[in-house]
Design a protein around this motif. Sequence first.
Motif, short mmCIF file in Angstrom:
data_model
loop_
_atom_site.label_atom_id
_atom_site.label_comp_id
_atom_site.label_asym_id
_atom_site.label_seq_id
_atom_site.Cartn_x
_atom_site.Cartn_y
_atom_site.Cartn_z
N SER A 22 30.79 37.59 34.00
CA SER A 22 31.01 37.65 32.55
C SER A 22 30.99 36.28 31.89
O SER A 22 30.91 36.19 30.66
CB SER A 22 32.36 38.31 32.25
N GLY A 23 31.13 35.25 32.72
CA GLY A 23 31.15 33.90 32.19
C GLY A 23 32.44 33.57 31.45
O GLY A 23 32.44 32.78 30.51
N ILE A 24 33.54 34.22 31.88
CA ILE A 24 34.82 33.93 31.24
C ILE A 24 35.86 33.54 32.29
O ILE A 24 35.69 33.82 33.48
CB ILE A 24 35.35 35.13 30.41
N ASN A 25 36.90 32.94 31.84
CA ASN A 25 37.98 32.50 32.71
C ASN A 25 38.77 33.71 33.20
O ASN A 25 39.09 34.61 32.43
CB ASN A 25 38.89 31.54 31.91
N LYS A 26 39.12 33.72 34.51
CA LYS A 26 39.85 34.85 35.08
C LYS A 26 41.21 35.04 34.41
O LYS A 26 41.63 36.17 34.17
CB LYS A 26 40.02 34.65 36.59
N ASN A 35 45.76 44.01 34.76
CA ASN A 35 45.48 43.86 36.20
C ASN A 35 44.17 44.55 36.59
O ASN A 35 43.45 45.08 35.74
CB ASN A 35 46.67 44.39 37.02
N LYS A 36 43.88 44.56 37.87
CA LYS A 36 42.62 45.12 38.37
C LYS A 36 42.52 46.62 38.06
O LYS A 36 41.44 47.11 37.72
CB LYS A 36 42.53 44.88 39.88
N ASP A 37 43.63 47.34 38.15
CA ASP A 37 43.62 48.77 37.81
C ASP A 37 43.27 48.97 36.33
O ASP A 37 42.53 49.90 35.98
CB ASP A 37 44.97 49.41 38.12
N ASP A 38 43.82 48.13 35.48
CA ASP A 38 43.52 48.22 34.06
C ASP A 38 42.04 47.92 33.79
O ASP A 38 41.41 48.55 32.94
CB ASP A 38 44.39 47.24 33.26
N LEU A 39 41.51 46.98 34.53
CA LEU A 39 40.09 46.63 34.39
C LEU A 39 39.21 47.79 34.83
O LEU A 39 38.21 48.10 34.20
CB LEU A 39 39.78 45.36 35.20
#
Length: 198
Positions: A22-26, A35-39
Motif C-alpha cells: 500500500s505504500g503506507i506506514n504499518k 488489528n489484523k482481524d479488523d483489516l
Amino acid sequence: AIAEFALKGLDGARVDEVARRSGINKTLLYHHIGNKDDLFTAALEATYQTIRERQREFVARRMDPEAGMRELVHLLMSIWVEHPEYGKLLASENFHGGKHVRRSKLIGEMYQQVVDALNDLLKRGVAQGVFRSGLDAIDLYISISSLSAYYVAHQHTLNALFHFDPMQPNRLRQREDHIADMILRYVRRHPEDNSALA
C-alpha cells in the motif's frame, strides 16, 4: 489487503506486506484500521461492496420470474468468475468460523437485500402460476451459489480429471445454462401441482 489475504489466507498474510504493497506506514495502518482481524474484516467488506454493486441491478429490477431466475444464475456465476479473490477470502473466513462476517453489519445487509429480491421473484412466480409455492429463498440462493462456486473453485482439478478448460467462455455459458435449467425445473409449477393455487 485483499490481494494479500486472498493469496495467503488470514493466517499466512502479513500486515507488514499489506503496508508495503500500500505504500503506507504499518503504524498508520494499525491506527486507522486496527488489528489484523479488523483489516481482514475490512478486506471482506470491500470485496462484498464490489459484489454489492453487481447485485444492485438485480435487487432493483422487477423482472419476469423465469427471466429473473436466469439473471440471478448469471449474476452469481459471473461474480465467482470475475472475483476469484471472493472465493479465496470466503475459504479463509470459513476456516475461522465465519467470525468476521458475523460481526459485519454491512455484509449481512447485502445478503438480506438479495434474499428479499429473490423472495419477491418467487412470490410473483407463484402468483402468475409459473412457480410452485413453498420454496425457501435462502435454500435456493445457496443451491445456485453452490452450483457455480464449486465449478469455479475446482476448475484445476476438473481440468485434470476431464481434460477441458472449465473457464473457456463457451464452457462457462454451458455451465450457466445447465445451472439455470436445473433451477428452473426445480422451481416451476408442474401441471398436476395445484399448490400454486392454494
